[in-house]
Design a protein around this motif. Structure first.
Motif, PDB file in Angstrom:
ATOM      1  N   LEU A 147       9.563  10.917  -3.570  1.00  0.00           N
ATOM      2  CA  LEU A 147      10.233  11.314  -2.320  1.00  0.00           C
ATOM      3  C   LEU A 147      11.648  11.784  -2.631  1.00  0.00           C
ATOM      4  O   LEU A 147      12.622  11.085  -2.395  1.00  0.00           O
ATOM      5  N   LYS A 204      10.825  17.509   5.299  1.00  0.00           N
ATOM      6  CA  LYS A 204      10.302  16.747   6.428  1.00  0.00           C
ATOM      7  C   LYS A 204      11.178  16.971   7.667  1.00  0.00           C
ATOM      8  O   LYS A 204      10.672  17.123   8.787  1.00  0.00           O
ATOM      9  N   THR A 205      12.489  17.022   7.443  1.00  0.00           N
ATOM     10  CA  THR A 205      13.405  17.263   8.569  1.00  0.00           C
ATOM     11  C   THR A 205      13.131  18.622   9.204  1.00  0.00           C
ATOM     12  O   THR A 205      13.067  18.747  10.428  1.00  0.00           O
ATOM     13  N   VAL A 249      12.569  15.222   1.664  1.00  0.00           N
ATOM     14  CA  VAL A 249      13.101  14.710   2.929  1.00  0.00           C
ATOM     15  C   VAL A 249      13.688  15.851   3.761  1.00  0.00           C
ATOM     16  O   VAL A 249      13.490  15.913   4.971  1.00  0.00           O
ATOM     17  N   VAL A 282       6.182   6.891  -3.538  1.00  0.00           N
ATOM     18  CA  VAL A 282       7.564   6.926  -3.046  1.00  0.00           C
ATOM     19  C   VAL A 282       8.569   7.398  -4.091  1.00  0.00           C
ATOM     20  O   VAL A 282       9.607   7.957  -3.749  1.00  0.00           O
ATOM     21  N   VAL A 322      -0.410  12.507  -1.350  1.00  0.00           N
ATOM     22  CA  VAL A 322      -0.580  11.193  -0.720  1.00  0.00           C
ATOM     23  C   VAL A 322      -2.067  10.840  -0.719  1.00  0.00           C
ATOM     24  O   VAL A 322      -2.911  11.681  -0.430  1.00  0.00           O
ATOM     25  N   ASP A 323      -2.363   9.585  -1.077  1.00  0.00           N
ATOM     26  CA  ASP A 323      -3.757   9.148  -1.141  1.00  0.00           C
ATOM     27  C   ASP A 323      -4.242   8.779   0.267  1.00  0.00           C
ATOM     28  O   ASP A 323      -3.905   7.737   0.798  1.00  0.00           O
ATOM     29  N   GLU A 366       0.801  -1.223   0.000  1.00  0.00           N
ATOM     30  CA  GLU A 366       0.000   0.000   0.000  1.00  0.00           C
ATOM     31  C   GLU A 366       0.839   1.281   0.000  1.00  0.00           C
ATOM     32  O   GLU A 366       0.606   2.179  -0.795  1.00  0.00           O
ATOM     33  N   VAL A 367       1.812   1.322   0.911  1.00  0.00           N
ATOM     34  CA  VAL A 367       2.570   2.570   1.089  1.00  0.00           C
ATOM     35  C   VAL A 367       3.273   3.042  -0.197  1.00  0.00           C
ATOM     36  O   VAL A 367       3.165   4.217  -0.555  1.00  0.00           O
ATOM     37  N   GLN A 377       0.372   4.452  -2.546  1.00  0.00           N
ATOM     38  CA  GLN A 377      -0.441   5.547  -2.005  1.00  0.00           C
ATOM     39  C   GLN A 377       0.384   6.792  -1.679  1.00  0.00           C
ATOM     40  O   GLN A 377      -0.139   7.897  -1.670  1.00  0.00           O
ATOM     41  N   THR A 378       1.668   6.596  -1.360  1.00  0.00           N
ATOM     42  CA  THR A 378       2.461   7.770  -0.971  1.00  0.00           C
ATOM     43  C   THR A 378       3.428   8.196  -2.078  1.00  0.00           C
ATOM     44  O   THR A 378       4.269   9.066  -1.855  1.00  0.00           O
ATOM     45  N   TRP A 429       4.406  17.032  -1.801  1.00  0.00           N
ATOM     46  CA  TRP A 429       4.365  15.571  -1.715  1.00  0.00           C
ATOM     47  C   TRP A 429       3.212  15.116  -0.810  1.00  0.00           C
ATOM     48  O   TRP A 429       2.445  14.221  -1.164  1.00  0.00           O
ATOM     49  N   TRP A 473      10.336  20.229   9.086  1.00  0.00           N
ATOM     50  CA  TRP A 473       9.023  20.077   9.721  1.00  0.00           C
ATOM     51  C   TRP A 473       9.190  19.550  11.147  1.00  0.00           C
ATOM     52  O   TRP A 473       8.556  20.022  12.074  1.00  0.00           O
TER      53      TRP A 473
END
Lengths: 450, 141
Positions: free
Chosen positions: B43, B51-52, B48, B40, B128-129, B33-34, B37-38, B124, B54
């Motif tokens: 990414l 995200k860091t 990234v 990848v 994401v779903d 799934e991941v 749905q995301t 990103w 964040w």
């Protein structure tokens, strides 16, 4: 108290109450900020207050659990703690790491992952500290004469809690995976292994307070922790509805989290049932209040209020709103804060030798804190439901909705004041007991025989 | 009537079985799934880095993302779509607290590079779903 080393628990309880007191302060900062008064924004921005508030909560609860374990394990296994000195060192270092982390939060030093904000280097110190704690407890249990179900369930809870800290320390590039494994810590703690700790402490208290046969109490303890894991492990799915994983979790999470209140219901029925069945009238009336209180309030806060928004159809709208704060406050208070309070109330007279079993202060502490917290929960609930309707259903803008619900935070702060007065009375009562005293050893038993 | 050993068997058995199912479902999510749905493949390093940032600034201490975090500031899952790049960058780069309707955000004063990384992260996140989250408001007459 039967063993000298049990006295160490006193200092854990003192530390726990100190951290709780500081936690309240940060709660008020957030309450006022929600009302529109954020004058301290430069010193305590909301995200700092929030991280401190929740981390202090987790810390003082863990310290409370540790204190309870240091009291229970010697008594259950009939063996002095293997090292009291190490236990003191463990407490001081735990506090040091905690305080360092909290100070760091004021200087933008953290790892902004809800509930797990402690930065990675400090995480490792927590691990070392908890291993020391477990080392002391496990060696004591190993050397002891007896291994009772109550002590085994408690220790199992503590060991699993330590193990489950680790998935939260793995780095993921992907936010979905980050969230996925963060819940392995947070959910499996509070809706899993912490319930084992709570169950173990509750069983110990009921054995002492009601005089019901240990075999009966421990049998039901297995049923309760059995229900906890049966529903709680797959109930993790209710955190996976909308984070970027598949629909299977809607079904699994929905079904099993609807079952989660069963463990808390069983706990409430168990406590009340044992109380009614018990023939012994333990003189520590306040301990009984808190013990029955935690069993009932955890069912309402953690069980029912959790269930209220756990189905995916409901959660789609309530997820990420103040409804979660509503459930969170009564759940943590009812299940975990109150079990620590129960234990402190039970253990203090035995550690200090002073018998303040049923005082006006003690009663006020109980009722003010509980009524205050129920009221706060209702204020959060009203604000949360209003937010859901205005923002999620009618589609008003976030900020506009927040303006509309400011008034509920006024009510919240008012009731939080009442709650805090209750907590302060509890702390005053704690101080009145004075320091631990060796003369208290064996007093409880003599008194119960009389 | 239930005996103590039966109660213990119920506890250990139930725990073992549900944990085994949980691990199976986890495996299924990670493998099947991941990745899809995301997205990848999207990414990137910038995402990234975003995200860091964040995490390093505890944005979750006020905002929610995927509905997770605190409830003091707006949900940011769809912020890229809702506000667009310019607005996001303005809030991140300003030296005075961004305060819509009086509620202040910390003035991070990020450099353009850092702001861009966060924008990439939100872009990103936006894709994401989340199977239906956040819900679409109902149309009111």
């Amino acid at each position: 108290m039967k063993y000298k080393s049990q006295k160490v628990a006193y200092w854990f309880f003192a530390a726990a109450l100190l951290l709780l007191f500081i936690q309240l302060f940060y709660g008020f900062i957030m309450g006022f900020a929600h009302m529109g008064y954020d004058g301290w924004h430069n010193v305590f921005p909301f995200n700092t207050a929030r991280a401190v508030h929740t981390n202090l909560l987790v810390m003082w609860l863990l310290i409370g659990f540790m204190g309870a374990a240091y009291y229970i394990i010697p008594e259950e296994s009939q063996q002095e703690l293997v090292s009291v000195k190490l236990a003191y060192i463990q407490l001081i270092t735990f506090l040091a790491v905690g305080v360092a982390a909290v100070i760091g939060y004021h200087f933008n030093y953290w790892e902004g992952r809800k509930f797990l904000e402690i930065p990675r280097p400090l995480d490792w110190l927590v691990v070392v500290n908890v291993l020391t704690f477990l080392g002391i407890i496990l060696t004591t249990l190993y050397k002891g004469k007896k291994r009772t179900t109550t002590s085994l369930v408690l220790v199992m809870g503590l060991v699993f809690a330590a193990l489950l800290y680790l998935p939260g320390m793995i780095w993921f590039d992907n936010q979905t995976l980050d969230s996925f494994f963060r819940w392995w810590v947070v959910h499996l703690w509070v809706e899993g292994v912490w319930e084992l700790i709570m169950g173990g402490i509750l069983a110990f208290l009921l054995i002492k307070l009601t005089g019901v046969d240990r075999e009966v109490i421990e049998k039901w303890l297995y049923v309760i922790v059995g229900l906890t894991f049966l529903s709680g492990i797959l109930g993790t799915g209710h955190h996976y509805y909308y984070i970027g994983v598949g629909k299977i979790w809607h079904i699994v999470g929905g079904i099993f989290s609807m079952l989660e209140p069963l463990a808390f219901l069983a706990m409430a029925l168990f406590a009340v049932g044992m109380y009614r069945k018990g023939e012994k009238k333990h003189p520590n009336k306040m301990a009984l209040y808190w013990t029955l209180g935690t069993a009932i309030m955890s069912f309402i806060g953690a069980g029912l209020l959790g269930m209220a928004h756990t189905l995916p159809q409901t959660n789609l709208y309530t997820h990420g709103t103040l409804v979660t704060a509503m459930h969170g406050h009564l759940a943590f208070w009812g299940a975990y804060a109150m079990i620590v309070f129960s234990f402190i109330t039970f253990a203090l007279p035995n550690i200090t030798g002073r018998k303040l079993y049923d005082t006006v202060n003690g009663q006020l502490a109980f009722w003010l804190s509980n009524i205050g917290m129920v009221g706060m929960t209702m204020a959060f609930g009203v604000a949360g439901v209003a937010q859901v309707y205005l923002e999620r259903i009618l589609g008003l803008e976030f900020g506009a909705v927040q303006k509309e619900i400011e008034i509920h935070f006024f009510v919240l702060v008012l009731l939080a004041t009442m709650f805090s007065v209750g907590i302060i009375m509890f702390i005053i009562e704690f101080l009145k007991y004075g320091k631990p005293n060796d003369e208290a050893i064996g007093m409880e038993e003599i008194q119960l025989k009389a | 009537m239930l005996s103590k050993s039966q109660a213990r068997t119920f506890f250990l058995g139930g725990t073992f079985i549900t944990f085994a199912i949980f691990l199976g479902l986890t495996w299924n999510s990670l493998v099947n799934e991941v990745p899809e749905q995301t997205n990848v493949h999207n990414l990137t390093e910038a995402v990234v880095r975003g995200k860091t940032l964040w995490e390093e600034n505890n944005c979750m201490g006020c905002h929610t993302i995927f509905g997770e975090g605190a409830y003091y500031a707006p949900e940011l899952t769809k912020v890229y779509e809702r506000r667009g790049e310019a607005y996001i960058k303005a809030t991140l780069m300003t030296d005075i607290p961004w305060a819509p309707r009086g509620r202040k955000m910390v003035a991070y004063g990020f450099s353009e590079d850092k702001a861009n990384d966060l924008v990439e992260f939100f872009k990103w996140v936006n894709e994401v779903d989340l199977i239906g989250f956040p819900p679409k408001p109902k149309k009111v007459q």
